[in-house]
Design an enzyme around this catalytic site. Structure first.
Site: not given
Length: 523
Positions: A272, A336, A384
């Site tokens: 990430e 995301k 994440c």
């Protein structure tokens, strides 16, 4: 006079039991990871909740939840708050403690009150199943209400025990947690209903472990493997916030990648925000990445920010994953979908008492589409802490993903247990959907989990390097992938309703030592 002496003793005993239950609960998770305590901790809380009236039950639940959170969550949350938000020790402690109260202590209060109410039911079997059902419902609610926080659910304690976690492909982690509580509640009922409690506890363990042994024997972790290189850059967090250090960060990842290209991976994975600049408009840096990939023919998956022009004068930024080829072209992107509150968006812009602005670190827009990357084989990405949400992984699997990739930067946890707990939770995405999960992080834990839940590979933390691994591919669907949490929620709700409807307040007299006492004396 005697009554005045006994009542405080019972309250003190309940507090001691509650604290012990919270201690055992907290020790279930890394860094201690004494997983067997997950079968006992809820039993101690049950005994504490039944010691006195509803007020004492609520206090017992609060105490147990607070102790557990203080052991398992508060230390790493405080470390992350100190580093990420640059707060002083007091502000970090207040914020970390508040998180523990909202997501751990309050649900335990509700659990303890429910246990106190179920104690009025005449049948031990119903009390046991209602207790487990309530725990399941509270975990499901905790995972969804508000931002949702399915962190350190009881079943997560078993992450390193493949035999015990196979049932996750039927009902996810809440099913595993519920089975733990069935065993624990049966243990709590032994003093009053030994035969029923023993029968339920033994049958639960036999079915649980029998299914685990059957599935574990059938599961293969070598089906149609794809060669994937996982790159751990070990880049300091300070570099990521400094545009002047972006070339240095890129060079660190590139040098680590070169060492593994000779093994001919089909896919190279960077973590990430490995690229902390806007990748798409930066032709020079895309060209540098392309030059690295071109001789090997590999594709590169990397995390980085992305922007989109929504309307004149308005731009949206996304925390994204990019798939690049050897010509420097971006083949696909994923934005995301589940953002980290207070870090990637600001549910509360300011806490005046702390002088704390939460909207300073980042202001991202959530993505809307569960992208399945088409090459080198269909796969889905969880960025994440998206990996702690099974519904996001389910979207990807149902969309055709043959394996999952989790890219993350857990360096904000420092060396705390947060890294290990985050990794522990991701193990269950592999089992729930029978998809291998390859994990690339900045500092660790970088690893591969097979569809069986076995750890196929793990690499040193805090060390720059790249490792090529064989990631199995699968196309079948599990029960949990097809139906999600719905069936388990209905079963749990039915058990809770049965526990609430079957009792009368007058029956509580038996817990002062009369017939059918379901908990031991605490005085």
């Amino acid at each position: 006079m005697k009554t005045q002496q006994v009542a405080p003793a019972r309250v003190a005993g309940a507090c001691l039991l509650a604290s012990t239950g919270g201690l055992l609960h907290g020790l279930c998770f890394p860094p201690w990871a004494v997983w067997g305590l997950a079968l006992a901790a809820p039993a101690v809380v049950v005994w504490a909740a039944r010691a006195r009236g509803p007020g004492c039950a609520a206090a017992s639940g609060w105490l147990a939840g607070t102790v557990a959170a203080s052991l398992a969550v508060t230390p790493w949350m405080m470390a992350a708050t100190l580093d990420y938000f640059r707060q002083g020790p007091l502000g970090a402690l207040v914020f970390a403690s508040l998180v523990g109260q909202v997501f751990h202590a309050l649900p335990m209060v509700a659990f303890a009150l429910g246990v106190w109410r179920f104690a009025a039911h005449a049948r031990a079997a119903v009390r046991i199943l209602a207790t487990a059902g309530l725990w399941i419902l509270l975990e499901l609610l905790r995972s969804r209400l508000g931002t949702g926080a399915p962190w350190d659910l009881l079943g997560h304690a078993f992450f390193a025990q493949p035999l015990w976690i196979q049932v996750a492909d039927l009902g996810g982690v809440p099913l595993l947690s519920g089975l733990c509580v069935v065993v624990a509640a049966a243990l709590a009922e032994l003093p009053s209903a030994p035969r029923v409690a023993t029968l339920i506890g033994v049958l639960t363990l036999v079915a649980w472990l029998g299914y685990g042994a059957m599935r574990l024997a059938a599961e293969r972790d070598d089906a149609e493997p794809l060669r994937v290189a996982l790159v751990q850059g070990a880049v300091p967090n300070a570099w990521r916030a400094d545009p002047a250090r972006a070339p240095d960060a890129l060079a660190a990842f590139a040098s680590a990648t070169r060492e593994t290209l000779a093994s001919r991976p089909a896919l190279v994975v960077w973590p990430e925000n490995a690229v902390s600049f806007l990748l798409e408009p930066n032709e020079a840096l895309r060209g540098a990445a392309a030059a690295l990939l071109r001789p090997s023919g590999a594709l590169l998956l990397t995390g980085g920010p992305r922007f989109a022009q929504l309307e004149p004068g308005r731009v949206a930024f996304f925390n994204s994953a990019f798939l690049l080829d050897g010509e420097g072209a971006v083949r696909a992107t994923y934005d995301k979908r589940r953002l980290v509150p207070f870090a990637e968006y600001a549910p509360l812009p300011r806490v005046p008492a702390l002088g704390w602005r939460f909207d300073a670190p980042g202001d991202y827009t959530p993505g809307t589409h569960p992208t399945v990357f088409p090459a080198p084989a269909p796969f889905g990405v969880l960025i994440c802490f998206e990996a702690i949400y099974p519904d996001l992984a389910r979207d990807l699997v149902r969309g055709g993903a043959e394996f999952l990739v989790n890219i993350s930067n857990d360096a904000w946890f420092g060396t705390s247990a947060g890294l290990e707990q985050h990794f522990a939770i991701t193990v269950f995405r592999a089992v729930e959907f029978r998809r291998a999960l390859a994990r690339a992080t900045n500092t660790g834990v970088t690893a591969v989990i097979g569809p069986s839940g076995r750890q196929l590979a793990a690499f040193p933390r805090e060390q720059r390097g790249a490792w090529t691994v064989a990631v199995p591919r699968r196309q079948d669907e599990t029960v949990y992938a097809r139906f999600g949490d719905g069936p388990l929620a209905l079963l749990a709700m039915s058990a809770v309703v049965a526990g609430l409807l079957g009792g009368v307040p007058a029956r509580r007299a038996r817990y002062r030592g009369g017939r059918g006492d379901a908990c031991p004396r605490v005085c």
